[in-house]
Design a protein around this motif. Structure first.
Motif, PDB file in Angstrom:
ATOM      1  N   ARG A 163       9.050  15.298  11.041  1.00  0.00           N
ATOM      2  CA  ARG A 163       9.860  14.332  10.276  1.00  0.00           C
ATOM      3  C   ARG A 163      10.630  13.409  11.221  1.00  0.00           C
ATOM      4  NH1 ARG A 163      12.101  19.428  10.145  1.00  0.00           N
ATOM      5  NH2 ARG A 163      14.231  19.545  10.963  1.00  0.00           N
ATOM      6  N   LEU A 164      10.866  12.214  10.757  1.00  0.00           N
ATOM      7  CA  LEU A 164      11.577  11.225  11.561  1.00  0.00           C
ATOM      8  C   LEU A 164      12.953  10.953  10.977  1.00  0.00           C
ATOM      9  CD1 LEU A 164       8.747   8.594  12.212  1.00  0.00           C
ATOM     10  CD2 LEU A 164       9.606  10.365  13.767  1.00  0.00           C
ATOM     11  N   ASN A 165      13.871  10.592  11.853  1.00  0.00           N
ATOM     12  CA  ASN A 165      15.181  10.156  11.381  1.00  0.00           C
ATOM     13  C   ASN A 165      15.040   8.844  10.639  1.00  0.00           C
ATOM     14  OD1 ASN A 165      17.592  11.790  12.446  1.00  0.00           O
ATOM     15  ND2 ASN A 165      16.119  11.769  14.129  1.00  0.00           N
ATOM     16  N   VAL A 196      11.495  -1.193  10.687  1.00  0.00           N
ATOM     17  CA  VAL A 196      12.056  -1.597   9.406  1.00  0.00           C
ATOM     18  C   VAL A 196      10.902  -1.727   8.433  1.00  0.00           C
ATOM     19  CG1 VAL A 196      13.384  -3.349   8.163  1.00  0.00           C
ATOM     20  CG2 VAL A 196      13.878  -2.879  10.572  1.00  0.00           C
ATOM     21  N   LYS A 197      10.986  -1.037   7.295  1.00  0.00           N
ATOM     22  CA  LYS A 197       9.878  -1.151   6.351  1.00  0.00           C
ATOM     23  C   LYS A 197      10.350  -1.140   4.910  1.00  0.00           C
ATOM     24  CE  LYS A 197       7.707   2.789   8.216  1.00  0.00           C
ATOM     25  NZ  LYS A 197       6.796   3.952   8.143  1.00  0.00           N
ATOM     26  N   PRO A 198       9.470  -1.617   4.030  1.00  0.00           N
ATOM     27  CA  PRO A 198       9.803  -1.540   2.616  1.00  0.00           C
ATOM     28  C   PRO A 198       9.915  -0.066   2.238  1.00  0.00           C
ATOM     29  CG  PRO A 198       7.644  -2.604   2.951  1.00  0.00           C
ATOM     30  CD  PRO A 198       8.125  -2.184   4.276  1.00  0.00           C
ATOM     31  N   GLY A 250       0.268  -1.882   2.559  1.00  0.00           N
ATOM     32  CA  GLY A 250      -0.054  -2.211   3.948  1.00  0.00           C
ATOM     33  C   GLY A 250       0.545  -3.517   4.409  1.00  0.00           C
ATOM     34  N   LYS A 251       1.768  -3.766   4.030  1.00  0.00           N
ATOM     35  CA  LYS A 251       2.440  -4.990   4.463  1.00  0.00           C
ATOM     36  C   LYS A 251       3.925  -4.727   4.672  1.00  0.00           C
ATOM     37  CE  LYS A 251       2.119  -9.285   3.097  1.00  0.00           C
ATOM     38  NZ  LYS A 251       1.686 -10.041   4.272  1.00  0.00           N
ATOM     39  N   GLY A 252       4.522  -5.552   5.497  1.00  0.00           N
ATOM     40  CA  GLY A 252       5.974  -5.552   5.563  1.00  0.00           C
ATOM     41  C   GLY A 252       6.593  -4.634   6.599  1.00  0.00           C
ATOM     42  N   LYS A 262       7.800  -3.671  10.193  1.00  0.00           N
ATOM     43  CA  LYS A 262       8.120  -4.284  11.483  1.00  0.00           C
ATOM     44  C   LYS A 262       8.451  -3.193  12.478  1.00  0.00           C
ATOM     45  CE  LYS A 262       9.420  -9.071  11.566  1.00  0.00           C
ATOM     46  NZ  LYS A 262       8.036  -9.396  11.392  1.00  0.00           N
ATOM     47  N   VAL A 263       7.633  -3.110  13.504  1.00  0.00           N
ATOM     48  CA  VAL A 263       7.862  -2.113  14.545  1.00  0.00           C
ATOM     49  C   VAL A 263       8.582  -2.820  15.685  1.00  0.00           C
ATOM     50  CG1 VAL A 263       6.763  -0.472  16.107  1.00  0.00           C
ATOM     51  CG2 VAL A 263       5.742  -0.929  13.869  1.00  0.00           C
ATOM     52  N   LEU A 264       9.854  -2.472  15.884  1.00  0.00           N
ATOM     53  CA  LEU A 264      10.686  -3.261  16.790  1.00  0.00           C
ATOM     54  C   LEU A 264      11.109  -2.449  18.003  1.00  0.00           C
ATOM     55  CD1 LEU A 264      12.581  -4.830  13.843  1.00  0.00           C
ATOM     56  CD2 LEU A 264      11.193  -6.143  15.447  1.00  0.00           C
TER      57      LEU A 264
END
Ligand code: ATP
Lengths: 500, 423
Positions: free
Chosen positions: A125-127, A149-151, A157-159, A161-163
Motif C-alpha cells: 500500500r502507498l501513502n 496527482v490523480k483523479p 486511463g487519463k489524468g 500526473k507523475v511528478l
C-alpha cells in the motif's frame, strides 16, 4: 448455450474470441455502444447477434437480456458495473459474470481502494491523501513533494500526473504545475456526481509495472498469468498516459522480470484485497479482478490500482496461450462453482499485443475520430496474428471509421519474444488509416531489448526491497524534521520542509 | 563540440524556462559559454547570450531548444518560408545552415510525411547535415542526429509530461528525467501537438562513427554515450595504458590531470598497484579548456585548473596521466608546477590516447596541425620540452581493441586512422 457479452471494445472482442472456442459452442450475443465490426461479425458467425445500445443504461441492457434470454452474461467494462447494470441483471435472475456496483467501488474510487488497503493492513500500500473539496486540496498541494496527482475516480486511463520531485532546484516549477493541475483536475472531476473524493495525491514510486488478473466466484480465486501493459503513448516510455498501447505475457505465468515468488506475493495481495472488500461491502465478488502492480524498491510488489474487470489490453494476451475452456471458467465463476478449477496455458509460449491508434489519441479524441480505416485481416492472419477491433465503428456506408481511441489490437503468439515481436511488427503494417491522417503504435513493445531493460530495472528494485525487508523497513519512508521529530510522511516536499 | 538540449512538454501547463537553464548548465562543459535558445509559446522566439540568467529570460512556453557552443558562426538560424517560421540550432558550425533551414521548412509544409521531408532535405545537402534541434511556428519540434554519428543524441522523458533530447545523458538526469534511448545516426524525433514519431533518414552508404573525443574528453564521467559508460571506458583505457608502462615498480604515485583524466589515472593506478592521489584542485567551473578557440582563454582555463595539492607528492616518483595531448601546453604547465613548486623526484607522463597527428576533417574538434605537439616535435624533443622522465602513449591498436570490447565505432582521423572499433 447462449452468452451475452456487454461492452464495445478490444477487451470484449478478446472475451468473445476466447469463449467462442469453447466446446459448448456458445451462441454469442453482444450489447455494444456502437457497431464494432469485430464483435458484430463474430457474434453473427456464432449464431448470435449484436445489439447497439447504451451499455451503462441498466434498463436497456435488461431489455436486451430478456430478449436474448442468455445462460450467462459477461459484463466487460467497469462503467456498466458502476452504473448498476450487473446488479439489475442479477435481480432479474440472470447468471452474471461481472462485479456488482458495490464491489466495483474498489475500481471506481481510488480513495476507497487505498483506504481499504490501509484499514486491513495489506502489503503493497502507498501513502496517500484524498480530497473532497478544492480548498483542502489547494492547501495540501502547497507542501506536496515527490507525488502523483490523480483523479480519485477511475477516469479511463487519463489524468494521472507523475511528478518526480527530487531536485530542489526544479521544485518551484513542479509546485507551480501541481497547483494549476489540481485546479484543472478538480474542475474536470466535478462532472462525476457518483463520488465524494475528487482528487488523490499519493506517494510516487518507481519500478516495473505488471498486472495480475484473477477470476473469482466470491470464494475461490483463480489467478491468470501476469501481463505487462505499456501506458505511455509513444515508444520508449515517452508521452502522455493512455489506456494502454500494448502488452506482453509469458513465458509461463510470470514475466521475464518477475520471480515466481513475486508473482505469488502479488496474487496474495489480490486475494487479501478481495477478502477485505467483501467484508467491507458485505457482498462477494463475482467476476474478473486485477491488481495493477509495480515491483518497487519500497515494497517489492506494490499496488498502483485495481480493476473490477479484465484489463484492456491485458486480457488479449491470453488468446494465443490459453488451452483451457475459458467459457467454462467464466460460467463456473458466475454460478459459484469455481473451486478446483484450473487454467491450462502453453507454458513455453509468449504473446505480444500492440494497439494501433490515430494521431490525436489520447489528448484530442475529436481530431482522432472519423478517419476511414482499412484492416487487412487476411494478411495479419498469414503472419500468425489476430486482430481485435476496439475504437472503430462500422457505419452504414460499409466503411470503418476511427472513434478517437485505439483502433485495433494486434495479438501475436510466439516461441519467444523475438519471434512474437517480429510477427507483431509485421502485422501492424496491415492496419491503415486511409485519409492520410497519421497513426501510431509502439515499436518497442515486446522487443527483446525492452524486455532486457525491464529485467535490469526489476533487478535494481529487487536489491532495494530485499535489503529493506532485512531491515524491517518494507513500505516505510521516514522523514526527519529537526526539532519536530521523525515522521512517516513521504508526501511532503522541499517547499514544505519546515512543517510536515 | 557543442551541447544541445531540447525540452518538450506534452502538457502546456509547464514552463520550460528553468529547465533550459539547468539543462544547459549540465552541458556547460561542451562549449565555451555561448548560449542560444529558441522557444515556443504560441510563436517562435529566439535569444542568445553568454550568461545563463540571460538565456533563462529568453526561454518560455512549453517547449524549447537550446545550445551551448564554442563558436558563434553558423550555429543557429531562424527563417520564415510560406508563413511558417523555423528556428534551428545545430551542434557545430554548418556553412549550409540557411539553405538547409529554408529547404526544411519548405519540405515540411509541402510534403505530408516528415520522414520524406527530412530525407529529401538531408539528401539535398549531401548527407552532411549535423545534429540539430528545430522548432516551427506550427508547434512542431524536431531533433535529429547527424548521419555521420559524430556526436551523440539521447532521448529521455519525465513521467507522462515531457520528452527531452540532449547531446549528453547527464542533462536528462539533471532535469529529473529518465534516459530512454540513444538515437542512431540519421535517426530523428518529430513531435507535434497530437503526434510523436521516431524514424530514420535513409542513406545507403553512410556509416555513423562517433567522434573519439566524445569518449576521450568531451563527455562527463557520469555520462552514458550510446549505451557505454564513459567512466568505465576511461578506466579501461587507463589500465591498458598501464600495461604499456614498463617501470611499474619504479614509481610511487599515480595522479591525473583534472578533471577529465581522473578515471584514466584511477584505472592506471589500480592496474599497477600504486596509490592514486589527488594532485590538483580546479578553480571555477568545469570547462573543457580544449574547447576554447582563443589561445589565451585556453591557457587561462588550463591555469585555473591547476592549483597543486601539497604534502603528498614531494620527493616522489610520480606518474601523471592525461587523456590526450594537443599542444602540450597543459602538460608543460603541469610539469613546471610539479617540479618547481612541489619538487617531485621523477615525472612520468602517460597519455591515454595515441599521438594526435591531423586536423579534424569534420570540424567537430578544433585542432590546428601546426600546433599539435606530436605532429611537430620528435619524441626526444618533446620529452625535453615537457621536462618528463618518460613518455608513454596508447597505440591505435590499444584503443581499437578497447573500443571493440565496448562495441563502439569511433572516428579516429585526427589520430591517423579512419576509425577504431567498428566490429
Ligand atoms: N504512485 C505512483 N507512482 C508512480 N507511478 C504511478 C503511481 N500511480 C500511477 N502511476 C503511473 O500512472 C499510470 C496510471 O495510473 P493509474 O493506473 O492509477 O491510472 P488510470 O488512469 O486509472 O490508468 P488505467 O489506464 O490503468 O486505468 C500507472 O500505470 C503508472 O505508470
Amino acid at each position: 448455450m447462449k452468452v451475452l457479452v456487454l461492452g464495445s471494445g478490444g477487451r470484449e472482442h478478446a472475451i468473445v474470441k476466447l469463449i467462442m472456442r469453447s466446446t459448448a459452442r456458445p451462441r454469442v450475443y453482444v450489447a455494444m455502444d456502437y457497431r464494432n465490426p469485430g464483435l458484430e461479425r463474430d457474434s453473427v458467425n456464432s449464431g448470435g447477434r449484436a445489439y447497439v445500445v447504451n451499455t451503462v443504461d441498466a434498463n436497456s441492457i435488461a431489455k436486451v437480456a430478456e430478449e436474448v434470454a442468455p445462460d450467462l452474461i459477461v459484463v466487460g467494462p467497469e462503467e456498466p458495473q458502476f452504473a448498476g447494470v450487473s446488479d439489475l441483471l442479477r435481480d432479474r435472475g440472470f447468471t452474471v459474470f461481472g462485479a456488482s456496483s458495490r464491489c466495483a467501488e474498489v475500481e471506481r474510487s481510488k480513495a476507497f481502494a487505498r483506504m481499504l488497503m490501509w484499514k486491513y493492513e495489506i502489503p503493497g500500500r502507498l501513502n496517500f491523501k484524498a480530497f473532497r473539496s478544492i480548498e483542502e486540496a489547494r492547501k495540501f498541494i502547497e507542501f506536496a513533494g515527490d507525488v502523483v496527482v490523480k483523479p480519485a475516480r477511475q477516469a479511463g486511463g487519463k489524468g494521472v500526473k507523475v511528478l518526480r520531485d527530487t531536485q530542489a532546484y526544479l521544485s518551484r516549477d513542479r509546485a507551480a504545475v501541481k497547483r494549476t493541475y489540481v485546479e484543472k483536475l478538480y474542475t474536470e472531476m466535478e462532472r462525476y456526481r457518483d463520488i465524494d473524493y475528487k482528487i488523490l495525491v499519493e506517494q510516487r514510486v518507481e519500478g516495473v509495472e505488471y498486472t495480475v488478473q484473477v477470476v473469482t466466484d466470491g470464494s475461490y480465486v483463480l489467478p491468470l498469468p501476469a501481463v505487462q501493459d505499456h501506458p505511455h503513448a509513444y515508444s520508449y516510455d515517452i508521452g502522455p498516459e493512455t489506456g494502454g498501447m500494448g502488452s506482453i505475457l509469458g513465458p509461463g505465468v510470470v514475466l521475464p522480470f518477475l520471480t515466481i515468488d513475486e508473482y505469488k506475493k502479488s496474487v496474495e495481495i489480490v486475494k487479501q484485497v478481495l477478502d477485505a472488500l467483501s467484508k467491507e461491502v458485505g457482498e462477494s465478488f463475482i467476476g474478473a479482478f486485477a491488481g495493477q502492480m509495480m515491483l518497487t524498491g519500497l515494497w517489492g510488489p506494490t499496488v498502483i490500482e485495481f480493476y473490477s474487470r479484465f484489463g484492456d489490453p491485458e486480457i488479449s494476451n491470453l488468446i494465443p496461450v490459453i488451452t483451457s475452456d475459458f467459457l467454462e471458467v467464466l460460467e463456473r465463476a458466475a454460478v459459484g462453482k469455481l473451486a478446483g478449477a484450473g487454467l491450462n496455458i502453453e507454458m513455453d509460449m509468449v504473446s505480444v499485443v500492440k494497439a494501433v491508434a490515430p494521431a490525436g489519441y489520447p489528448d484530442d479524441r475529436a481530431a482522432a475520430s472519423n478517419h476511414r480505416v482499412a484492416v487487412d485481416e487476411a494478411s495479419i492472419r498469414k503472419v500468425g496474428c489476430e486482430v481485435l477491433y476496439a475504437s472503430i465503428e462500422l457505419r452504414s456506408d460499409g466503411v470503418l471509421y476511427t472513434k478517437g481511441s485505439r483502433i485495433v489490437e494486434i495479438v501475436c503468439g510466439g516461441r519467444d519474444y523475438e519471434d512474437a515481436y517480429r510477427k507483431a511488427e509485421r502485422a501492424v503494417q496491415y492496419v491503415e488509416i486511409l485519409d492520410g491522417w497519421p497513426q501510431f503504435y509502439r515499436s518497442d513493445i515486446g522487443s527483446p531489448e525492452l524486455v532486457r531493460e525491464r529485467c535490469r530495472v526489476a533487478e535494481r528494485m529487487r536489491r532495494v526491497y530485499t535489503s529493506r525487508a532485512k531491515r524491517g523497513m518494507l513500505g516505510q519512508m521516514l522523514v526527519w524534521v529537526p526539532g519536530e521529530g521523525v515522521f512517516e510522511n513521504p508526501l511532503t516536499g522541499f517547499v514544505g520542509v519546515s512543517k510536515p | 563540440m557543442a551541447g544541445l538540449i531540447s525540452i518538450y512538454a506534452f502538457d502546456e501547463l509547464w514552463s520550460v524556462s528553468n529547465m533550459v537553464r539547468y539543462g544547459l548548465q549540465a552541458l556547460q562543459h561542451r562549449g565555451s559559454g555561448r548560449y542560444t535558445v529558441c522557444s515556443f509559446d504560441g510563436a517562435v522566439k529566439c535569444g542568445a547570450g553568454s550568461s545563463l540568467d540571460e538565456i533563462q529570460q529568453h526561454a518560455s512556453g512549453w517547449f524549447s531548444i537550446a545550445g551551448i557552443h564554442s563558436s558563434d558562426s553558423d550555429t543557429a538560424i531562424d527563417v520564415e518560408n510560406g508563413g511558417v517560421r523555423i528556428a534551428l540550432i545545430v551542434e557545430r558550425s554548418y556553412s549550409e545552415l540557411e539553405s538547409f533551414a529554408r529547404s526544411l521548412v519548405k519540405n515540411l509544409t509541402s510534403r505530408g510525411r516528415v520522414d520524406e521531408a527530412l530525407t529529401a532535405v538531408v539528401e539535398e545537402h549531401q548527407h552532411q547535415v549535423p545534429s540539430f534541434g528545430a522548432i516551427t511556428s506550427r508547434g512542431e519540434a524536431i531533433v535529429y542526429r547527424g548521419l555521420d554519428g559524430l556526436t551523440p543524441m539521447v532521448l529521455g522523458s519525465y513521467g507522462f509530461d515531457m520528452a527531452f533530447a540532449s547531446s549528453e545523458s547527464v542533462a536528462i538526469e539533471i532535469l529529473g528525467g529518465d534516459v530512454r534511448k540513444f538515437l542512431l545516426p540519421g535517426e530523428f524525433v518529430y513531435i507535434s501537438k497530437n503526434h510523436m514519431r521516431i524514424s530514420r533518414v535513409g542513406c545507403s552508404n553512410c556509416r555513423g562513427r562517433l567522434c573519439i573525443f566524445e569518449l576521450l574528453y568531451v563527455a562527463r564521467h557520469d555520462a552514458v554515450v550510446d549505451g557505454v559508460s564513459v567512466y568505465g571506458f576511461r578506466k579501461k583505457l587507463g589500465s591498458r595504458l598501464a600495461s604499456n608502462f614498463d617501470r611499474k615498480n619504479e614509481v610511487d604515485i599515480v595522479v591525473g590531470v583534472p578533471e577529465t583524466a581522473i578515471p584514466y589515472a584511477v584505472g592506471f593506478a589500480e592496474s599497477v598497484g600504486k596509490p592514486f592521489e589527488l594532485a590538483f584542485v580546479a578553480t571555477g567551473g568545469r570547462l573543457r579548456s580544449m574547447l576554447f578557440q582563443n589561445p589565451l582563454e585556453k591557457l587561462i582555463a588550463v591555469h585555473l585548473k591547476m592549483n597543486p595539492v601539497r604534502g603528498v607528492l614531494e620527493g616522489k616518483r610520480v606518474v601523471v596521466v592525461d587523456d590526450s595531448m594537443v599542444t602540450g601546453a597543459t602538460m608543460k604547465t603541469v610539469s613546471q608546477i610539479l617540479r618547481f613548486r612541489i619538487g617531485v623526484e621523477e615525472l612520468h607522463l602517460s597519455i591515454a590516447s595515441p599521438p594526435l597527428v591531423g586536423e579534424c576533417p569534420h570540424s567537430v574538434m578544433n585542432l590546428d596541425v601546426r600546433s599539435l605537439l606530436s605532429a611537430n616535435l620528435s619524441e626526444d624533443v618533446a620529452g625535453k620540452y615537457l621536462e618528463v622522465d618518460s613518455l608513454t602513449w596508447l597505440s591505435l591498436e590499444d584503443v581499437d581493441s578497447v573500443a571493440r570490447t565496448f562495441n563502439l565505432c569511433l572516428c579516429a582521423k585526427c589520430f591517423g586512422a579512419e576509425f577504431v572499433g567498428c566490429r
